[in-house]
Motif scaffolding. Sequence first.
Motif, short mmCIF file in Angstrom:
data_model
loop_
_atom_site.label_atom_id
_atom_site.label_comp_id
_atom_site.label_asym_id
_atom_site.label_seq_id
_atom_site.Cartn_x
_atom_site.Cartn_y
_atom_site.Cartn_z
N ARG A 75 53.07 59.35 24.13
CA ARG A 75 53.12 58.42 25.26
C ARG A 75 52.63 57.05 24.81
NH1 ARG A 75 52.91 61.01 30.69
NH2 ARG A 75 53.81 59.01 31.16
N LEU A 76 52.74 56.07 25.68
CA LEU A 76 52.39 54.69 25.35
C LEU A 76 50.94 54.34 25.71
CD1 LEU A 76 55.64 53.02 26.69
CD2 LEU A 76 55.08 53.54 24.32
N TRP A 77 50.41 53.35 25.00
CA TRP A 77 49.12 52.76 25.35
C TRP A 77 49.34 51.83 26.54
CZ3 TRP A 77 44.29 53.29 22.99
CH2 TRP A 77 44.27 54.11 21.87
N ARG A 78 48.49 51.91 27.53
CA ARG A 78 48.57 51.01 28.69
C ARG A 78 47.53 49.90 28.54
NH1 ARG A 78 46.80 53.57 33.23
NH2 ARG A 78 45.67 55.04 31.93
N TRP A 79 47.87 48.70 29.01
CA TRP A 79 46.92 47.60 29.00
C TRP A 79 46.92 46.94 30.38
CZ3 TRP A 79 48.93 42.81 30.09
CH2 TRP A 79 50.29 42.62 29.86
N ARG A 80 45.79 46.35 30.72
CA ARG A 80 45.65 45.67 32.01
C ARG A 80 44.69 44.50 31.84
NH1 ARG A 80 44.49 49.92 35.76
NH2 ARG A 80 46.73 50.12 35.83
N VAL A 81 45.02 43.36 32.44
CA VAL A 81 44.19 42.16 32.41
C VAL A 81 43.93 41.73 33.84
CG1 VAL A 81 43.99 39.79 31.58
CG2 VAL A 81 45.26 41.45 30.25
N TRP A 82 42.65 41.50 34.16
CA TRP A 82 42.29 41.09 35.53
C TRP A 82 42.12 39.59 35.65
CZ3 TRP A 82 39.16 45.04 33.17
CH2 TRP A 82 39.59 46.33 33.48
N VAL A 83 41.79 38.90 34.56
CA VAL A 83 41.59 37.45 34.57
C VAL A 83 42.84 36.83 33.95
CG1 VAL A 83 40.15 35.55 33.75
CG2 VAL A 83 39.11 37.73 34.39
N THR A 84 43.72 36.27 34.78
CA THR A 84 44.99 35.75 34.30
C THR A 84 45.26 34.35 34.81
OG1 THR A 84 46.25 36.61 36.17
CG2 THR A 84 45.99 38.09 34.27
N GLU A 85 46.23 33.71 34.21
CA GLU A 85 46.64 32.36 34.60
C GLU A 85 47.12 32.32 36.04
OE1 GLU A 85 49.93 29.05 33.12
OE2 GLU A 85 49.63 30.87 31.96
N SER A 86 47.83 33.36 36.48
CA SER A 86 48.40 33.38 37.83
C SER A 86 47.39 33.82 38.90
CB SER A 86 49.60 34.33 37.88
OG SER A 86 49.17 35.66 37.69
N GLY A 87 46.28 34.42 38.47
CA GLY A 87 45.30 34.90 39.43
C GLY A 87 45.53 36.32 39.89
N THR A 88 46.61 36.93 39.43
CA THR A 88 46.88 38.33 39.75
C THR A 88 46.85 39.15 38.46
OG1 THR A 88 49.27 38.03 39.55
CG2 THR A 88 48.33 37.76 41.74
N LYS A 89 46.53 40.42 38.57
CA LYS A 89 46.44 41.24 37.36
C LYS A 89 47.78 41.33 36.65
CE LYS A 89 47.47 45.68 39.36
NZ LYS A 89 47.07 47.02 39.66
N ALA A 90 47.71 41.55 35.35
CA ALA A 90 48.90 41.76 34.54
C ALA A 90 48.71 43.09 33.83
CB ALA A 90 49.07 40.63 33.52
N GLU A 91 49.79 43.82 33.66
CA GLU A 91 49.70 45.11 32.98
C GLU A 91 51.00 45.44 32.28
OE1 GLU A 91 50.17 47.29 37.31
OE2 GLU A 91 48.54 47.88 35.99
N GLY A 92 50.91 46.35 31.33
CA GLY A 92 52.09 46.76 30.59
C GLY A 92 51.77 47.91 29.65
N THR A 93 52.71 48.22 28.77
CA THR A 93 52.54 49.30 27.82
C THR A 93 52.97 48.84 26.43
OG1 THR A 93 54.74 50.18 28.31
CG2 THR A 93 52.89 51.14 29.53
N GLU A 94 52.40 49.47 25.42
CA GLU A 94 52.74 49.20 24.02
C GLU A 94 52.73 50.51 23.25
OE1 GLU A 94 53.72 46.44 22.53
OE2 GLU A 94 53.45 45.13 24.26
N LEU A 95 53.38 50.52 22.10
CA LEU A 95 53.42 51.71 21.26
C LEU A 95 52.09 51.99 20.56
CD1 LEU A 95 56.91 51.30 19.56
CD2 LEU A 95 56.25 52.95 21.33
N ARG A 96 51.37 50.90 20.20
CA ARG A 96 50.14 51.05 19.42
C ARG A 96 48.95 50.38 20.12
NH1 ARG A 96 53.35 48.34 16.20
NH2 ARG A 96 51.75 46.79 15.79
N GLU A 97 47.76 50.86 19.80
CA GLU A 97 46.53 50.30 20.38
C GLU A 97 46.36 48.83 20.02
OE1 GLU A 97 41.69 50.96 20.38
OE2 GLU A 97 42.93 52.13 19.00
N ASP A 98 46.59 48.46 18.75
CA ASP A 98 46.40 47.07 18.35
C ASP A 98 47.34 46.13 19.09
OD1 ASP A 98 48.52 48.21 16.80
OD2 ASP A 98 48.33 46.59 15.33
N ALA A 99 48.55 46.57 19.36
CA ALA A 99 49.50 45.75 20.11
C ALA A 99 49.05 45.59 21.56
CB ALA A 99 50.89 46.36 20.05
#
Length: 103
Positions: A54-78
């Motif tokens: 399965r994929l690594w998930r990432w999430r950011v709470w402090v963003t330029e738009s003021g809303t969270k951003a999230e996504g997935t990547e194949l590797r932890e470093d990415a």
Amino acid sequence: MRRASGRRCSARSEGRHETGRSQRLQWRDEIYRQLAKSGSVDIGAVYPPRAPGRLWRWRVWVTESGTKAEGTELREDAARRRVEERFQDFLAAAGLALKSQQE
């Protein structure tokens, strides 16, 4: 820092981060995630795959738009790189770092 006139000015008044470089995140290992912090502020996190393949998930709470951003990547470093990129975009948008300092 001195202006051409010889008068002192702060790095902040020149639109630059105090260190003159982009802000680096500190990563903290927690039981179910890797937490990205800047000082005492939680910026985002990277979550390991729930099952093999399965994929690594990432999430950011402090963003330029003021809303969270999230996504997935194949590797932890990415996934970590995505969190760091979004944080640097926030710093540039807030005028805390120049866009060119990100590289």
